[in-house]
Design an enzyme around this catalytic site. Structure first.
Site, PDB file in Angstrom:
ATOM      1  N   LYS A 117      36.852  48.962  41.921  1.00 48.06           N
ATOM      2  CA  LYS A 117      36.809  50.068  40.966  1.00 48.06           C
ATOM      3  C   LYS A 117      35.407  50.263  40.418  1.00 48.06           C
ATOM      4  O   LYS A 117      34.982  51.383  40.155  1.00 48.06           O
ATOM      5  CB  LYS A 117      37.802  49.789  39.830  1.00 48.06           C
ATOM      6  CG  LYS A 117      39.223  50.167  40.190  1.00 48.06           C
ATOM      7  CD  LYS A 117      40.177  49.884  39.062  1.00 48.06           C
ATOM      8  CE  LYS A 117      40.534  48.415  39.038  1.00 48.06           C
ATOM      9  NZ  LYS A 117      41.513  48.077  37.998  1.00 48.06           N
ATOM     10  N   GLU A 139      44.500  47.018  35.557  1.00 47.34           N
ATOM     11  CA  GLU A 139      43.656  47.148  34.383  1.00 47.34           C
ATOM     12  C   GLU A 139      43.208  48.603  34.369  1.00 47.34           C
ATOM     13  O   GLU A 139      42.673  49.082  35.372  1.00 47.34           O
ATOM     14  CB  GLU A 139      42.453  46.216  34.558  1.00 47.34           C
ATOM     15  CG  GLU A 139      41.704  45.967  33.293  1.00 47.34           C
ATOM     16  CD  GLU A 139      40.458  45.131  33.527  1.00 47.34           C
ATOM     17  OE1 GLU A 139      40.372  44.420  34.551  1.00 47.34           O
ATOM     18  OE2 GLU A 139      39.569  45.207  32.673  1.00 47.34           O
ATOM     19  N   ARG A 166      43.643  40.066  49.665  1.00 41.68           N
ATOM     20  CA  ARG A 166      43.326  41.463  49.336  1.00 41.68           C
ATOM     21  C   ARG A 166      43.238  42.296  50.599  1.00 41.68           C
ATOM     22  O   ARG A 166      42.833  41.801  51.648  1.00 41.68           O
ATOM     23  CB  ARG A 166      41.948  41.544  48.658  1.00 41.68           C
ATOM     24  CG  ARG A 166      41.923  41.063  47.249  1.00 41.68           C
ATOM     25  CD  ARG A 166      40.489  41.074  46.764  1.00 41.68           C
ATOM     26  NE  ARG A 166      40.102  42.381  46.243  1.00 41.68           N
ATOM     27  CZ  ARG A 166      40.291  42.755  44.977  1.00 41.68           C
ATOM     28  NH1 ARG A 166      40.850  41.956  44.123  1.00 41.68           N
ATOM     29  NH2 ARG A 166      39.903  43.942  44.566  1.00 41.68           N
TER      30      ARG A 166
END
Ligand code: ATP
Ligand code: MG
Length: 558
Positions: A272, A36, A262
Site C-alpha cells: 500500500k 489497516e 503472501r
C-alpha cells in the site's frame, strides 16, 4: 455455502479447521479479514479475502470485516469506505456490522492496566534511540530499561496521565515486561502504547495514546471469538507475542494464528505504501486507475469479481512466499470474459470505406448474435454507404499472400462481419498522398450466404457504420511496470514505470448499440480484445471504453 468454487478445500488451513471441528475443539468457524485502513486494497488482499471468507463459507461459519485502525496518522475514512466497497464487489458479505479495533480501545486500556497490576508492564521513559540501543540485536541480548522496575502505582498513574495528554509525544511509552534476552526480538519488552496527539477517524479526540498493532491484533480476535486467525508469513515471528498476551490477559477466547505466504505478482508492486506513492506522485490517476493492481483499479479495468476469485482460489495457500506470473491473472480474466462478455464491433483506427453500389441514405439492418455460444440476444448493425474499418485491415499491396494477410487488399474481397462480402476497387488520396477513403462495392446476396465460387474473400473483418456508429474514446493499457520485479532491485521502483502504459485513442467508432452500454458493462470487441465502459466517464453522448485485456497474451512475444 452457496458458492462452491473455493479450491481451498484442499489447503493446509482447511485441513486444520476440519480436524478442529472433528475433534470438537470448535463447533463453529469464525475468521476475519483485518485490513489497516491506510490505503486501498490490492490483489494480495483479494487473496486474503478469498481465503478468509472462503473458509468461513466452506465450513458454514462467519467472517468478520474488521479495520485494524490503531494508527491514526496514516488512516482515513476514505480508505474505510473503499475497502468496504471492494469486499462487497468481490462478492463477499461480512458477518453483522463492520468492526473496528478502535471499538475496543477501552478494553485494551483496561488490559494494559491489568498487565501493570500483575507486574507485567511498565511505563518507560527511554528515548526511541536509547530504547533501540537497549534492545540489542538478534545475536546480542538486550539489557533492561532503567524504568523496568517502576512500582505498580506509579505505572498506573503515569499511564493515566499519558492518556490524559499530560506528556509530549515520544516522551514515554508503555511496554510489556517479558524478556530482554529473548532470541525473538518481538518479546524484548515490546511497546503496548504510544502517545499520539492525533485525531482518529472513528474515536475523534478521545485518545492521546494508541495501542501498538501487536498489542491490539490478537486481542481483537479474542474479543470477536475468532477461531482461526489467518495472516501472512511476516507475522509468524509475532505469534509468540500474541500468545503471550492471550495467556496473560483475561480474554474471552483464545484464537490461534496460522500464517500463509503472501501473493506477489511479477510486473507489479503490492504494498500500500508504494501504491500510495504512485498516487501521490501522480504516476497514475488515483487509486482506481485501471493500471493499478488495486481491487478498485482492476474493477475499473473491467476485471470481473468472478475472474479475480477464480484466480485467487486457483493459487495454493502456501507456507512460503512466492511470485505468481501475472499471465496467470490475465488468463483468469480472459477465461471468464470469453464466457460472459457480449460481442460488439469497434474500429480503433478508422479509415473510411464508401460502398459505391449502395445509395446514400439507405440503411440495411444486419443482425448478429450478442454471444456465439450463450443466448444473450441479438444486436442490430446498420449497414450504410459509408463505413469505417480499421486502417490495419487494409493494404494496397496486392502481392501480399492470402495466408499472411486475411484482410482487405486493393482489388480483392473480404467479408464484413455479419454483413456483405465487399471488394476494394480504388483508393482516394488527400493532397499529401495519404489514403482518405477506400471505394468498394458489395457483392449482392452475400449476407449470411456464401459468395459465388469464383469469389474468395480473404477473411472476415469488423466494421462500423460511419453515419450510424458512435464516436468513442478508447483507453489502451499496458503493464504499469516494464520490469518483472520492479521493487526488488537496486533502483527505485518508480524508475521501472512503463512510459507506454496508457494510450488514449479518441477517434474510435463503436456500433450504435454501445451508446446504451451501462457503465461497467464489459464487451469483447471482435478481433480486438475485451473492453469495459468506464465506470465514471462513459455516457451515451460520449462513449468511453477501457481496454481490459487483449484476446491473446501478446506480451509473451515482446
Ligand atoms: P501492505 O504491505 O500492502 O500494506 P498489509 O499486510 O500491511 O499490506 P493489511 O491491511 O495489514 O495490509 O492487510 C490485511 C490482511 O491482508 C492481512 O491479514 C494481511 O496478511 C493480508 N495481506 C496483505 N497483503 C497480502 C498479500 N500480498 N497476499 C496475501 N495476503 C495479504
Ligand atoms: Mg500493514
Amino acid at each position: 455455502m452457496s458458492r462452491n468454487e473455493s479450491a481451498s478445500a484442499s489447503n493446509f488451513i482447511a485441513q486444520i479447521i476440519e480436524d478442529d471441528l472433528q475433534a470438537g475443539r470448535h463447533t463453529e468457524v469464525v475468521t476475519r479479514f483485518p485490513p489497516e485502513p491506510n490505503g486501498y486494497l490490492h490483489v494480495g488482499h483479494a487473496k486474503s479475502i478469498c481465503v478468509n471468507f472462503g473458509l468461513a463459507e466452506q465450513f458454514g461459519g462467519r467472517c468478520n470485516l474488521r479495520f485494524d485502525d490503531t494508527n491514526p496518522t496514516k488512516e482515513e475514512q476514505e480508505y474505510v469506505d473503499a475497502i468496504k466497497a471492494d469486499v462487497q464487489w468481490l462478492g463477499f458479505q461480512w458477518d453483522g456490522e463492520v468492526r473496528y479495533a478502535s471499538d475496543y480501545f477501552d478494553q485494551f486500556y483496561a488490559w494494559a492496566q491489568e498487565l501493570i497490576r500483575a507486574g507485567k508492564a511498565y511505563v518507560c521513559d527511554l528515548s526511541a534511540e536509547e530504547a533501540s540501543e537497549y534492545r540489542g540485536w538478534a545475536t546480542q541480548p538486550g539489557k533492561p530499561s532503567p524504568y523496568r522496575e517502576r512500582p505498580v502505582e506509579e505505572n498506573l498513574d503515569l499511564l493515566e496521565r499519558m492518556k490524559n495528554g499530560e506528556f509530549d509525544e515520544g516522551s514515554r511509552v508503555l511496554r510489556a515486561k517479558i524478556d530482554m534476552a529473548s532470541p525473538n526480538m518481538n518479546l524484548r519488552d515490546p511497546i503496548l502504547y504510544r502517545i499520539r496527539k492525533q485525531r482518529h477517524h472513528q474515536t475523534g479526540d478521545k485518545w492521546c495514546i494508541y495501542p501498538s498493532y501487536d498489542f491490539a491484533h490478537g486481542q481483537e480476535d479474542a474479543i470477536e471469538g475468532v477461531t482461526h486467525s489467518i495472516c501472512t508469513l511476516e507475522f509468524a515471528d509475532h505469534r509468540p507475542l500474541y500468545d503471550w498476551f492471550i495467556e496473560n490477559l483475561s480474554v474471552p477466547a483464545k484464537p490461534k494464528q496460522y500464517e500463509f505466504g503472501r501473493l506477489n505478482l511479477n510486473y507489479t508492486v503490492t504494498s500500500k505504501r508504494k501504491l500510495k506513492q504512485l498516487v501521490d506522485d501522480k504516476a497514475v490517476d488515483g487509486w482506481d486507475d485501471p493500471r493499478m493492481p488495486t481491487i478498485s483499479g482492476m474493477r475499473r479495468r473491467g476485471f470481473t469479481p468472478q475472474a479475480i476469485r477464480n484466480f485467487c482460489n486457483g493459487l495454493p495457500v502456501a507456507k512460503s512466499d512466492g511470485v505468481v506470473d501475472i499471465a496467470q491473472l490475465e488468463f483468469a480474466i480472459r477465461d471468464d470474459l470469453d464466457k460472459s462478455a457480449p460481442r460488439a464491433m469497434c474500429v480503433l483506427d478508422p479509415i473510411k470505406v464508401v460502398i459505391t453500389n449502395l445509395e446514400a441514405g439507405v440503411v440495411e439492418n444486419m443482425t448478429a448474435p450478442a454471444h456465439p455460444k450463450m443466448d444473450l440476444g441479438e444486436r442490430t448493425l446498420p449497414f450504410t454507404r459509408e463505413l469505417y474499418i480499421d486502417r490495419a485491415d487494409f493494404s494496397e499491396d496486392t502481392s501480399l499472400s492470402r495466408k499472411k494477410f486475411k484482410r482487405l487488399v486493393l482489388g480483392d474481397y473480404v467479408r464484413l462481419r455479419s454483413a456483405y462480402v465487399i471488394k476494394a476497387e480504388e483508393v482516394v488520396r488527400d493532397e499529401a498522398g495519404a489514403i482518405q477513403e477506400i471505394r468498394a462495392s458489395l457483392v449482392p446476396g452475400t449476407v449470411g450466404e456464401n459468395p459465388p465460387e469464383c469469389i474468395k474473400p480473404r477473411g472476415v473483418i469488423h466494421w462500423v457504420s460511419a453515419s450510424h456508429g458512435k464516436r468513442a474514446t478508447v483507453r489502451i493499457y499496458d503493464r504499469l511496470f516494464a520490469h518483472p520485479a520492479p521493487d526488488k532491485g537496486e533502483a527505485n521502483f518508480m524508475q521501472h514505470l512503463n512510459p507506454g502504459s496508457l494510450t488514449v485513442l479518441d477517434n474510435c467508432w463503436v456500433e450504435p448499440g454501445l451508446a446504451e452500454a451501462a457503465p461497467e458493462a464489459g464487451f469483447q470487441f471482435e478481433r480486438e480484445g475485451y473492453f469495459v465502459a468506464d465506470r465514471y466517464d462513459h455516457s451515451g453522448e460520449h462513449p468511453v471504453f477501457n481496454k481490459t485485456i487483449g484476446l491473446r497474451d501478446t506480451w509473451a512475444n515482446k
